[in-house]
Scaffold this active site. Structure first.
Site, PDB file in Angstrom:
ATOM      1  N   SER A 134      -1.092  37.767 -17.222  1.00  0.00           N
ATOM      2  CA  SER A 134       0.026  37.428 -18.102  1.00  0.00           C
ATOM      3  C   SER A 134       1.067  38.540 -18.165  1.00  0.00           C
ATOM      4  O   SER A 134       0.733  39.733 -18.170  1.00  0.00           O
ATOM      5  CB  SER A 134      -0.518  37.186 -19.515  1.00  0.00           C
ATOM      6  OG  SER A 134       0.537  37.171 -20.445  1.00  0.00           O
ATOM      7  N   GLU A 136       2.390  39.330 -20.724  1.00  0.00           N
ATOM      8  CA  GLU A 136       2.094  40.034 -21.981  1.00  0.00           C
ATOM      9  C   GLU A 136       1.482  41.413 -21.686  1.00  0.00           C
ATOM     10  O   GLU A 136       1.561  42.312 -22.515  1.00  0.00           O
ATOM     11  CB  GLU A 136       1.153  39.172 -22.831  1.00  0.00           C
ATOM     12  CG  GLU A 136       0.774  39.704 -24.200  1.00  0.00           C
ATOM     13  CD  GLU A 136       1.871  39.640 -25.264  1.00  0.00           C
ATOM     14  OE1 GLU A 136       2.907  38.990 -25.048  1.00  0.00           O
ATOM     15  OE2 GLU A 136       1.672  40.270 -26.329  1.00  0.00           O
ATOM     16  N   TYR A 158      -4.753  40.527 -27.276  1.00  0.00           N
ATOM     17  CA  TYR A 158      -4.679  39.561 -26.163  1.00  0.00           C
ATOM     18  C   TYR A 158      -4.208  40.265 -24.885  1.00  0.00           C
ATOM     19  O   TYR A 158      -4.808  40.109 -23.811  1.00  0.00           O
ATOM     20  CB  TYR A 158      -3.725  38.422 -26.525  1.00  0.00           C
ATOM     21  CG  TYR A 158      -3.343  37.536 -25.361  1.00  0.00           C
ATOM     22  CD1 TYR A 158      -4.182  36.515 -24.925  1.00  0.00           C
ATOM     23  CD2 TYR A 158      -2.132  37.724 -24.674  1.00  0.00           C
ATOM     24  CE1 TYR A 158      -3.830  35.699 -23.845  1.00  0.00           C
ATOM     25  CE2 TYR A 158      -1.779  36.914 -23.602  1.00  0.00           C
ATOM     26  CZ  TYR A 158      -2.624  35.915 -23.196  1.00  0.00           C
ATOM     27  OH  TYR A 158      -2.268  35.113 -22.128  1.00  0.00           O
TER      28      TYR A 158
HETATM   29  P1  NAP Z   1      -4.039  26.904 -23.470  1.00  0.00           P
HETATM   30  O1  NAP Z   1      -3.251  25.644 -23.475  1.00  0.00           O
HETATM   31  O2  NAP Z   1      -4.215  27.673 -24.733  1.00  0.00           O
HETATM   32  O3  NAP Z   1      -5.494  26.544 -22.887  1.00  0.00           O
HETATM   33  C1  NAP Z   1      -6.577  27.422 -23.023  1.00  0.00           C
HETATM   34  C2  NAP Z   1      -7.822  26.766 -22.454  1.00  0.00           C
HETATM   35  O4  NAP Z   1      -8.914  27.683 -22.556  1.00  0.00           O
HETATM   36  C3  NAP Z   1      -8.258  25.479 -23.153  1.00  0.00           C
HETATM   37  O5  NAP Z   1      -8.639  24.537 -22.171  1.00  0.00           O
HETATM   38  C4  NAP Z   1      -9.496  25.925 -23.947  1.00  0.00           C
HETATM   39  O6  NAP Z   1     -10.452  24.891 -24.121  1.00  0.00           O
HETATM   40  C5  NAP Z   1     -10.061  26.957 -22.994  1.00  0.00           C
HETATM   41  N1  NAP Z   1     -11.018  27.871 -23.635  1.00  0.00           N
HETATM   42  C6  NAP Z   1     -10.810  28.654 -24.725  1.00  0.00           C
HETATM   43  N2  NAP Z   1     -11.930  29.353 -25.007  1.00  0.00           N
HETATM   44  C7  NAP Z   1     -12.856  29.015 -24.061  1.00  0.00           C
HETATM   45  C8  NAP Z   1     -14.187  29.409 -23.809  1.00  0.00           C
HETATM   46  N3  NAP Z   1     -14.830  30.283 -24.598  1.00  0.00           N
HETATM   47  N4  NAP Z   1     -14.842  28.874 -22.746  1.00  0.00           N
HETATM   48  C9  NAP Z   1     -14.228  27.963 -21.946  1.00  0.00           C
HETATM   49  N5  NAP Z   1     -12.958  27.536 -22.148  1.00  0.00           N
HETATM   50  C10 NAP Z   1     -12.286  28.065 -23.188  1.00  0.00           C
HETATM   51  O7  NAP Z   1      -3.450  27.926 -22.391  1.00  0.00           O
HETATM   52  P2  NAP Z   1      -2.345  27.679 -21.255  1.00  0.00           P
HETATM   53  O8  NAP Z   1      -0.994  27.860 -21.829  1.00  0.00           O
HETATM   54  O9  NAP Z   1      -2.693  26.461 -20.506  1.00  0.00           O
HETATM   55  O10 NAP Z   1      -2.589  28.975 -20.346  1.00  0.00           O
HETATM   56  C11 NAP Z   1      -3.584  28.972 -19.323  1.00  0.00           C
HETATM   57  C12 NAP Z   1      -3.986  30.402 -19.021  1.00  0.00           C
HETATM   58  O11 NAP Z   1      -2.839  31.134 -18.581  1.00  0.00           O
HETATM   59  C13 NAP Z   1      -4.535  31.184 -20.221  1.00  0.00           C
HETATM   60  O12 NAP Z   1      -5.505  32.075 -19.713  1.00  0.00           O
HETATM   61  C14 NAP Z   1      -3.327  31.975 -20.715  1.00  0.00           C
HETATM   62  O13 NAP Z   1      -3.762  33.136 -21.382  1.00  0.00           O
HETATM   63  C15 NAP Z   1      -2.636  32.282 -19.401  1.00  0.00           C
HETATM   64  N6  NAP Z   1      -1.195  32.461 -19.468  1.00  0.00           N
HETATM   65  C16 NAP Z   1      -0.414  31.498 -20.053  1.00  0.00           C
HETATM   66  C17 NAP Z   1       0.963  31.643 -20.053  1.00  0.00           C
HETATM   67  C18 NAP Z   1       1.857  30.600 -20.680  1.00  0.00           C
HETATM   68  O14 NAP Z   1       3.032  30.901 -20.916  1.00  0.00           O
HETATM   69  N7  NAP Z   1       1.360  29.387 -20.926  1.00  0.00           N
HETATM   70  C19 NAP Z   1       1.554  32.775 -19.450  1.00  0.00           C
HETATM   71  C20 NAP Z   1       0.722  33.708 -18.850  1.00  0.00           C
HETATM   72  C21 NAP Z   1      -0.652  33.540 -18.842  1.00  0.00           C
HETATM   73  P3  NAP Z   1     -10.518  23.964 -25.462  1.00  0.00           P
HETATM   74  O15 NAP Z   1      -9.599  22.824 -25.206  1.00  0.00           O
HETATM   75  O16 NAP Z   1     -11.972  23.584 -25.494  1.00  0.00           O
HETATM   76  O17 NAP Z   1     -10.090  24.828 -26.611  1.00  0.00           O
HETATM   77  O1  G4F Z   2       5.561  31.384 -27.900  1.00  0.00           O
HETATM   78  P1  G4F Z   2       4.890  32.656 -28.234  1.00  0.00           P
HETATM   79  O2  G4F Z   2       3.773  32.598 -29.221  1.00  0.00           O
HETATM   80  O3  G4F Z   2       4.444  33.279 -26.844  1.00  0.00           O
HETATM   81  P2  G4F Z   2       4.002  34.766 -26.412  1.00  0.00           P
HETATM   82  O4  G4F Z   2       3.519  35.576 -27.544  1.00  0.00           O
HETATM   83  O5  G4F Z   2       5.102  35.330 -25.591  1.00  0.00           O
HETATM   84  O6  G4F Z   2       2.734  34.450 -25.511  1.00  0.00           O
HETATM   85  C1  G4F Z   2       2.743  33.377 -24.580  1.00  0.00           C
HETATM   86  O7  G4F Z   2       3.211  33.855 -23.344  1.00  0.00           O
HETATM   87  C2  G4F Z   2       2.381  34.866 -22.739  1.00  0.00           C
HETATM   88  C3  G4F Z   2       3.065  35.297 -21.430  1.00  0.00           C
HETATM   89  O8  G4F Z   2       3.920  36.378 -21.702  1.00  0.00           O
HETATM   90  C4  G4F Z   2       1.017  34.272 -22.502  1.00  0.00           C
HETATM   91  F1  G4F Z   2       0.230  35.176 -21.851  1.00  0.00           F
HETATM   92  C5  G4F Z   2       0.402  33.857 -23.830  1.00  0.00           C
HETATM   93  O9  G4F Z   2      -0.863  33.252 -23.606  1.00  0.00           O
HETATM   94  C6  G4F Z   2       1.325  32.832 -24.490  1.00  0.00           C
HETATM   95  O10 G4F Z   2       1.320  31.667 -23.694  1.00  0.00           O
HETATM   96  O11 G4F Z   2       5.955  33.712 -28.812  1.00  0.00           O
HETATM   97  C7  G4F Z   2       7.135  34.049 -28.101  1.00  0.00           C
HETATM   98  C8  G4F Z   2       8.024  34.926 -28.979  1.00  0.00           C
HETATM   99  C9  G4F Z   2       7.303  36.140 -29.593  1.00  0.00           C
HETATM  100  O12 G4F Z   2       8.092  37.292 -29.407  1.00  0.00           O
HETATM  101  C10 G4F Z   2       7.203  35.816 -31.070  1.00  0.00           C
HETATM  102  O13 G4F Z   2       7.249  36.947 -31.933  1.00  0.00           O
HETATM  103  O14 G4F Z   2       8.474  34.152 -30.087  1.00  0.00           O
HETATM  104  C11 G4F Z   2       8.434  34.946 -31.244  1.00  0.00           C
HETATM  105  N1  G4F Z   2       8.327  34.076 -32.430  1.00  0.00           N
HETATM  106  C12 G4F Z   2       9.233  34.055 -33.441  1.00  0.00           C
HETATM  107  N2  G4F Z   2       8.815  33.205 -34.391  1.00  0.00           N
HETATM  108  C13 G4F Z   2       7.333  33.217 -32.704  1.00  0.00           C
HETATM  109  C14 G4F Z   2       7.640  32.660 -33.948  1.00  0.00           C
HETATM  110  N3  G4F Z   2       6.229  32.866 -32.001  1.00  0.00           N
HETATM  111  C15 G4F Z   2       5.421  31.930 -32.558  1.00  0.00           C
HETATM  112  N4  G4F Z   2       4.317  31.542 -31.854  1.00  0.00           N
HETATM  113  N5  G4F Z   2       5.665  31.369 -33.776  1.00  0.00           N
HETATM  114  C16 G4F Z   2       6.762  31.702 -34.524  1.00  0.00           C
HETATM  115  O15 G4F Z   2       6.979  31.188 -35.630  1.00  0.00           O
END
Ligand code: NAP
Ligand code: G4F
Length: 346
Positions: A134, A136, A158
């Site tokens: 990520s 992050e 995280y």
């Molecule tokens: P998400 O929607 O939060 O999905 C997370 C998944 O992990 C769900 O299927 C959840 O299953 C599963 N999970 C949680 N705890 C588990 C455990 N103990 N054992 C097995 N499965 C478990 O995340 P996403 O946005 O699709 O992201 C996918 C991956 O990419 C994550 O690793 C996230 O950290 C990473 N990532 C995401 C972004 C982004 O912007 N979306 C960016 C960079 C990296 P349940 O349905 O059972 O809860």
């Molecule tokens: O949407 P966010 O919660 O995403 P964040 O923290 O960037 O993390 C996501 O992206 C990561 C990749 O860089 C992933 F690895 C991670 O798993 C996840 O998918 O927040 C984005 C921004 C932050 O700076 C937060 O402070 O939005 C700002 N924010 C402002 N108000 C808020 C809010 N975020 C959330 N969730 N809720 C608010 O009310």
């Protein structure tokens, strides 16, 4: 026919990746946690085409059994506790799942493949491993934009857990010759995004406020800047990384930045409302340590994978609002029958 195992198949990315791999002709296995997940609606449309195996990133033996049963050519480790604020509340659990869970998955592959602890093996015929790293991890960024060589400075439990997962993946590649790669993905969103993440929180609120189902939207830091893209594009980069001749890590993002305030403005414009009349800044939603700005330098992914994003930020926000407007209309219709909004129909 190639076989793939996806952990996190019920998540946003897991559902898009499963669809993509099915289209590519794969046999797709999804790892499900034991009890029925409230998010399984994300994959309900393709559930009949998938194979499922039970397992949990907290449970080593379940992962060994899952890899043994699925006999995958490719493993995509997308499972994690992925919501950053939760990682301060449950730092220990986040470390176990998001960090050590990666080690357990790698160990499961090593055990089932019979790869020893000493020396490296040929990559031919190996199970290939993708780790969902990520942006992050860049946290308090050392340079703008961020590339594969930018130093890491994570700002949340995280981010620290993801950094462990990133380096243990590289370590297994270097120690055992595993074909193990990390995609360092910047924020990517879609109508399937969890409601707790900021873009979906905004699109859902704009839609519901316009339909009279909600009156205000409480947000934290409106000045945070991210490089946001469309999840459907990003899962294609994951797949491409495992089709390369050699394993390597790749930054995936658009190279363009916007603030949370920009997302709010576009979402409320889409429904014809003035956002300043509905958005309330709530200091309780500001994080203990913020990541102020993330911006990808995706040159390597472009050059080596031939990957390009296809959806720009304005389109992305509008796509999410349109989907939430449909849900809000259904919610209005269903309100008499069922007082809570159905999560389904992704
Ligand atoms: P998400 O929607 O939060 O999905 C997370 C998944 O992990 C769900 O299927 C959840 O299953 C599963 N999970 C949680 N705890 C588990 C455990 N103990 N054992 C097995 N499965 C478990 O995340 P996403 O946005 O699709 O992201 C996918 C991956 O990419 C994550 O690793 C996230 O950290 C990473 N990532 C995401 C972004 C982004 O912007 N979306 C960016 C960079 C990296 P349940 O349905 O059972 O809860
Ligand atoms: O949407 P966010 O919660 O995403 P964040 O923290 O960037 O993390 C996501 O992206 C990561 C990749 O860089 C992933 F690895 C991670 O798993 C996840 O998918 O927040 C984005 C921004 C932050 O700076 C937060 O402070 O939005 C700002 N924010 C402002 N108000 C808020 C809010 N975020 C959330 N969730 N809720 C608010 O009310």
């Amino acid at each position: 026919m190639k076989r793939a195992l996806i952990t996190g198949v019920t998540g946003q990315d897991g559902s898009y990746l499963a669809e993509h791999l099915l289209r590519c002709g794969y046999e797709v296995w999804g790892l499900l946690r034991g009890q029925p997940s409230p998010h399984r609606s994300r994959i309900s449309r393709i559930a009949d085409d998938l194979k499922f195996v039970e397992g949990d990133l907290l449970d080593q033996s379940s992962l060994v059994a899952a890899v043994d049963r699925a006999q995958p050519d490719e493993v995509y480790n997308l499972a994690a506790i992925s919501y950053v604020p939760m990682s301060w509340q449950q730092a220990d659990l986040t470390g176990e799942v998001t960090g050590l869970g990666v080690l357990r998955m790698l160990e499961a592959i090593r055990m089932v493949s019979g790869i020893g602890r000493s020396g490296t093996t040929s990559m031919a015929g190996q199970i290939r491993f993708y780790q969902a790293s990520s942006s992050e991890m860049f946290g308090k960024v050392r340079e703008v934009p961020q590339n594969e060589d930018t130093a890491l400075h994570p700002r949340s439990p995280y981010g620290v857990a993801k950094t462990y997962g990133h380096f243990i993946t590289r370590n297994y590649r270097e120690s055992f010759g595993l074909f193990a790669v990390s995609g360092i993905l910047f924020n990517h969103e879609s109508p399937r995004r969890g409601r707790e993440f900021v873009t979906r929180k905004i699109s859902r609120a704009a839609a519901r406020i316009s339909k009279g189902l909600q009156s205000e939207l409480r947000l934290g830091n409106l000045d945070a800047v991210r490089d946001w893209g469309f999840a459907g594009d990003y899962v294609k980069a994951m797949h491409l990384m495992l089709q390369q001749g050699n394993p390597g890590d790749y930054v995936v993002g658009t190279g363009r930045t916007h603030s949370v305030r920009d997302a709010v403005r576009i979402a409320f414009e889409t429904v014809g409302l003035d956002w300043s009349r509905h958005v309330v800044c709530d200091s309780r939603l500001v994080r203990p340590a913020e990541v102020d700005l993330l911006c990808a330098d995706p040159k390597r992914a472009r050059a080596q994978l031939g990957w390009e994003p296809t959806v720009d930020f304005d389109e992305l926000v509008r796509m999410m609002v349109e989907a939430d407007l449909e849900r809000a209309e259904r919610e209005q219709r269903d309100v008499a029958r069922a007082p809570t909004e159905p999560e389904g129909d992704w």
